[in-house]
Motif scaffolding. Structure first.
Motif, PDB file in Angstrom:
ATOM      1  N   LEU A  64      47.623  31.454  -5.620  1.00 43.65           N
ATOM      2  CA  LEU A  64      47.121  31.801  -4.136  1.00 43.65           C
ATOM      3  C   LEU A  64      46.526  33.024  -4.043  1.00 43.65           C
ATOM      4  O   LEU A  64      46.894  34.184  -4.596  1.00 43.65           O
ATOM      5  CB  LEU A  64      48.591  32.111  -3.616  1.00 43.65           C
ATOM      6  CG  LEU A  64      48.460  32.675  -1.997  1.00 43.65           C
ATOM      7  CD1 LEU A  64      47.801  31.743  -1.189  1.00 43.65           C
ATOM      8  CD2 LEU A  64      49.786  33.205  -1.554  1.00 43.65           C
ATOM      9  N   ALA A  65      45.263  33.255  -3.652  1.00 41.99           N
ATOM     10  CA  ALA A  65      44.577  34.281  -3.264  1.00 41.99           C
ATOM     11  C   ALA A  65      45.189  35.048  -2.060  1.00 41.99           C
ATOM     12  O   ALA A  65      44.942  34.405  -0.860  1.00 41.99           O
ATOM     13  CB  ALA A  65      43.218  34.274  -3.026  1.00 41.99           C
ATOM     14  N   GLN A  66      46.176  36.025  -2.085  1.00 34.75           N
ATOM     15  CA  GLN A  66      46.915  36.450  -0.946  1.00 34.75           C
ATOM     16  C   GLN A  66      46.011  37.165   0.005  1.00 34.75           C
ATOM     17  O   GLN A  66      46.421  37.310   1.246  1.00 34.75           O
ATOM     18  CB  GLN A  66      47.758  37.621  -1.439  1.00 34.75           C
ATOM     19  CG  GLN A  66      48.789  36.997  -2.463  1.00 34.75           C
ATOM     20  CD  GLN A  66      49.767  38.190  -3.042  1.00 34.75           C
ATOM     21  OE1 GLN A  66      50.963  38.048  -2.427  1.00 34.75           O
ATOM     22  NE2 GLN A  66      49.492  38.696  -4.033  1.00 34.75           N
ATOM     23  N   LEU A 106      42.154  28.782 -10.992  1.00 35.33           N
ATOM     24  CA  LEU A 106      41.255  28.749  -9.767  1.00 35.33           C
ATOM     25  C   LEU A 106      42.101  29.490  -9.009  1.00 35.33           C
ATOM     26  O   LEU A 106      43.442  29.568  -8.966  1.00 35.33           O
ATOM     27  CB  LEU A 106      41.192  27.502  -9.244  1.00 35.33           C
ATOM     28  CG  LEU A 106      40.640  26.204 -10.126  1.00 35.33           C
ATOM     29  CD1 LEU A 106      40.854  24.953  -9.441  1.00 35.33           C
ATOM     30  CD2 LEU A 106      39.150  26.642 -10.479  1.00 35.33           C
ATOM     31  N   GLU A 107      41.638  30.179  -7.895  1.00 31.40           N
ATOM     32  CA  GLU A 107      42.398  31.181  -7.338  1.00 31.40           C
ATOM     33  C   GLU A 107      41.863  31.035  -5.549  1.00 31.40           C
ATOM     34  O   GLU A 107      41.199  31.843  -5.101  1.00 31.40           O
ATOM     35  CB  GLU A 107      42.333  32.586  -7.524  1.00 31.40           C
ATOM     36  CG  GLU A 107      40.948  33.382  -7.820  1.00 31.40           C
ATOM     37  CD  GLU A 107      41.076  34.737  -8.197  1.00 31.40           C
ATOM     38  OE1 GLU A 107      42.122  35.206  -9.027  1.00 31.40           O
ATOM     39  OE2 GLU A 107      40.093  35.292  -7.928  1.00 31.40           O
ATOM     40  N   PRO A 108      42.285  29.560  -5.225  1.00 28.99           N
ATOM     41  CA  PRO A 108      41.752  29.537  -3.696  1.00 28.99           C
ATOM     42  C   PRO A 108      42.438  30.380  -2.861  1.00 28.99           C
ATOM     43  O   PRO A 108      44.028  30.393  -2.875  1.00 28.99           O
ATOM     44  CB  PRO A 108      41.668  28.222  -3.520  1.00 28.99           C
ATOM     45  CG  PRO A 108      42.821  27.868  -4.533  1.00 28.99           C
ATOM     46  CD  PRO A 108      42.722  28.637  -5.813  1.00 28.99           C
ATOM     47  N   GLY A 109      42.128  30.909  -1.710  1.00 22.00           N
ATOM     48  CA  GLY A 109      42.993  31.164  -0.586  1.00 22.00           C
ATOM     49  C   GLY A 109      43.076  30.194   0.293  1.00 22.00           C
ATOM     50  O   GLY A 109      44.292  29.645   0.697  1.00 22.00           O
ATOM     51  N   GLU A 110      41.804  29.884   0.971  1.00 23.24           N
ATOM     52  CA  GLU A 110      41.718  29.139   2.167  1.00 23.24           C
ATOM     53  C   GLU A 110      42.415  27.547   1.977  1.00 23.24           C
ATOM     54  O   GLU A 110      42.967  27.024   2.704  1.00 23.24           O
ATOM     55  CB  GLU A 110      40.194  28.893   2.345  1.00 23.24           C
ATOM     56  CG  GLU A 110      39.565  30.120   3.059  1.00 23.24           C
ATOM     57  CD  GLU A 110      38.538  29.575   4.159  1.00 23.24           C
ATOM     58  OE1 GLU A 110      38.187  28.587   4.523  1.00 23.24           O
ATOM     59  OE2 GLU A 110      37.668  30.745   4.554  1.00 23.24           O
ATOM     60  N   ALA A 111      42.262  27.025   0.753  1.00 21.10           N
ATOM     61  CA  ALA A 111      42.566  25.843   0.501  1.00 21.10           C
ATOM     62  C   ALA A 111      44.001  25.851   0.504  1.00 21.10           C
ATOM     63  O   ALA A 111      44.416  24.586   0.813  1.00 21.10           O
ATOM     64  CB  ALA A 111      42.162  25.344  -0.759  1.00 21.10           C
ATOM     65  N   LEU A 162      38.045  30.811 -12.220  1.00 19.57           N
ATOM     66  CA  LEU A 162      36.725  30.474 -11.470  1.00 19.57           C
ATOM     67  C   LEU A 162      36.633  30.835 -10.097  1.00 19.57           C
ATOM     68  O   LEU A 162      36.059  30.230  -9.216  1.00 19.57           O
ATOM     69  CB  LEU A 162      36.765  28.824 -11.407  1.00 19.57           C
ATOM     70  CG  LEU A 162      36.917  28.132 -13.100  1.00 19.57           C
ATOM     71  CD1 LEU A 162      36.709  26.666 -12.965  1.00 19.57           C
ATOM     72  CD2 LEU A 162      36.079  28.603 -13.966  1.00 19.57           C
ATOM     73  N   GLY A 163      37.519  32.087  -9.500  1.00 19.48           N
ATOM     74  CA  GLY A 163      37.698  32.491  -8.455  1.00 19.48           C
ATOM     75  C   GLY A 163      38.261  31.647  -7.511  1.00 19.48           C
ATOM     76  O   GLY A 163      38.820  30.637  -7.539  1.00 19.48           O
ATOM     77  N   GLY A 164      37.801  31.991  -6.288  1.00 18.92           N
ATOM     78  CA  GLY A 164      38.399  30.905  -4.978  1.00 18.92           C
ATOM     79  C   GLY A 164      36.938  30.457  -4.317  1.00 18.92           C
ATOM     80  O   GLY A 164      35.860  30.283  -4.944  1.00 18.92           O
ATOM     81  N   GLY A 165      37.087  29.948  -2.965  1.00 23.33           N
ATOM     82  CA  GLY A 165      35.900  29.392  -2.131  1.00 23.33           C
ATOM     83  C   GLY A 165      35.909  28.092  -2.209  1.00 23.33           C
ATOM     84  O   GLY A 165      35.090  27.391  -1.993  1.00 23.33           O
ATOM     85  N   HIS A 166      36.974  27.346  -3.224  1.00 28.39           N
ATOM     86  CA  HIS A 166      36.943  26.106  -3.543  1.00 28.39           C
ATOM     87  C   HIS A 166      37.501  25.340  -2.398  1.00 28.39           C
ATOM     88  O   HIS A 166      38.904  25.656  -2.279  1.00 28.39           O
ATOM     89  CB  HIS A 166      37.458  25.628  -4.874  1.00 28.39           C
ATOM     90  CG  HIS A 166      37.368  26.260  -6.157  1.00 28.39           C
ATOM     91  ND1 HIS A 166      36.059  26.193  -6.602  1.00 28.39           N
ATOM     92  CD2 HIS A 166      37.533  27.693  -6.200  1.00 28.39           C
ATOM     93  CE1 HIS A 166      35.986  27.299  -7.661  1.00 28.39           C
ATOM     94  NE2 HIS A 166      37.162  28.352  -7.428  1.00 28.39           N
ATOM     95  N   HIS A 167      37.094  24.668  -1.436  1.00 28.40           N
ATOM     96  CA  HIS A 167      37.749  23.930  -0.366  1.00 28.40           C
ATOM     97  C   HIS A 167      38.442  22.445  -0.860  1.00 28.40           C
ATOM     98  O   HIS A 167      38.126  21.733  -0.121  1.00 28.40           O
ATOM     99  CB  HIS A 167      36.566  23.720   0.644  1.00 28.40           C
ATOM    100  CG  HIS A 167      36.965  24.648   2.168  1.00 28.40           C
ATOM    101  ND1 HIS A 167      36.364  24.308   3.145  1.00 28.40           N
ATOM    102  CD2 HIS A 167      37.815  25.742   2.181  1.00 28.40           C
ATOM    103  CE1 HIS A 167      36.792  25.385   4.102  1.00 28.40           C
ATOM    104  NE2 HIS A 167      37.477  26.164   3.413  1.00 28.40           N
TER     105      HIS A 167
END
Ligand SMILES: Cc1ncc(COP(=O)(O)O)c(C=O)c1O
Length: 376
Positions: free
Chosen positions: A40-42, A236-241, A203-208
């Protein structure tokens, strides 16, 4: 029994447990099928009351600095990663004590903290900038010209790799897997020679990933291939998803005025309670609200602050609005609570959780103290 969202005292963020579980189930399946770990990207969503739920589905948390790192350690207690564009000297020992994975944004920062991080047994990485823009929005594009985020191939220092175990990149924003595939090709082209000696790649976040039209099969295939080609662990570190479409902001109409158009003043403010509406900018979905002119009565919905631009947007309704009416903004779990503020002395919205059984539990209420305690 399902409790109506219209019953809450406003303004109030209501996070939807069923929506979270829907997203988390998808993320867990993706992680299992791709053989990667999802954090989780807090920065997007830090409602720690639900971390015990999140912990059952995700591998841990990632932080942008000390405070998020501490929250992740205290409330999630799983893998705890951190990336900061520049670490603060006086905070670094605490970061070392809290985080297992530490990513640096430059070789200068790596050199500065290297011996302490390695002595503490931490797994260290460096953020790279593949200089591959896959989106239009300048403020959300870490690959835009002049970006400070990540080391470009030109600035990369292979002679300083000793001790580094990971590469990290974050370049996407609300994107589908095609953008990741394009980016991975750029990463391989520019940094491919360093990948086999890494233990992990983030691979960071921003993956919806949890959006309806997201191509999860393509994500799973490309993560698998990448993992197998280079023998690396993938994060992977998505926040939004994680919390996409899993929350509401319920607001009330305080007053109605007219100046060429009809305007409704709300107890929720774009500037204070949903700042991305102005910053991104975007138009939040509103339950029963149409585009301007689509339904019979159109209103500009605005906050009650002094900022002339504190405007949420123009929406239309089947019936005229009345003072006291409640409005339900959707998709309000992400980048809201974490970014809100008390400008003009506005009260922060309460935070509530709609349980899976439909009951709404208010977890926190805010008041004068939260305004005063940040001042002196
Ligand atoms: C380094 C990093 N990781 C993860 C994220 C989370 O991105 P998102 O919430 O768009 O998935 C961000 C967002 O800015 C980020 O900067």
């Amino acid at each position: 029994m399902e409790q109506s969202l219209y019953s809450v005292e406003t303004p109030c963020y209501v996070v939807d447990e069923a929506g979270l579980i829907r997203n988390l189930t998808i993320l867990k399946e993706v992680a299992e099928q791709a053989g990667c770990k999802i954090l989780l990207a807090q920065k997007a969503f830090s409602m720690y009351a639900v971390y015990p739920l999140l912990r059952r589905y995700l591998a841990g948390t990632t932080a942008s600095g000390l405070f998020e790192a501490r929250l992740g350690a205290e409330e999630m207690g799983e893998e705890n990663h951190v990336f900061s564009a520049a670490y603060v000297e006086r905070e670094f020992d605490e970061i070392l004590a809290l985080c297992d994975h530490i990513t640096f944004n430059s070789f200068a920062q790596w050199q500065k903290y290297r011996s302490r991080a390695l002595a503490a047994g931490r797994s260290c990485g460096i953020r790279i900038n593949p200089e591959c823009s896959t989106q239009e929005s300048g403020i959300y594009d870490p690959c835009a010209p002049g970006s400070r985020l990540g080391v470009t191939r030109e600035q990369f220092r292979p002679e300083l790799l000793e001790g580094l175990e990971g590469l990290h990149f974050h370049t996407l924003c609300e994107q589908n897997s095609d953008a990741l595939i394009t980016t991975l090709a750029a990463v391989e082209e520019k940094f491919g020679e360093f990948l086999p000696r890494m233990k992990w790649v983030n691979l960071g976040g921003g993956h919806h990933i949890t959006r309806g039209d997201y191509d999860r099969g393509a994500l799973i295939d490309c993560v698998r291939r990448f993992r197998e080609t280079y023998g690396v662990e993938v994060y992977l570190e998505p926040g939004e998803a994680v919390a996409l479409n899993a929350g509401f902001l319920v607001a009330s109409v305080l007053d109605l005025v007219r100046n060429g158009i009809d305007i409704a003043l709300l107890d929720a403010s774009a500037a204070c309670h949903m700042p991305d509406v102005i910053e991104a900018p975007y138009r939040p979905p509103l339950r029963h609200g149409g585009k301007p002119g689509e339904k019979r009565y159109t209103y500009r919905l605005a906050g009650a602050t002094c900022l002339a631009g504190d405007i949420i947007g123009d929406y239309s309704f089947d019936c005229p609005l009345q003072v006291g009416d409640k409005l339900i903004f959707q998709d309000m779990a992400i980048y809201t609570m974490v970014k809100n503020n008390t400008f003009n002395g506005m009260c922060l919205p309460s935070i509530a959780l709609r349980r899976e059984d439909g009951k709404i539990e208010t977890i926190r209420r805010f008041g004068y103290w939260e305004f005063k305690e940040r001042l002196s």
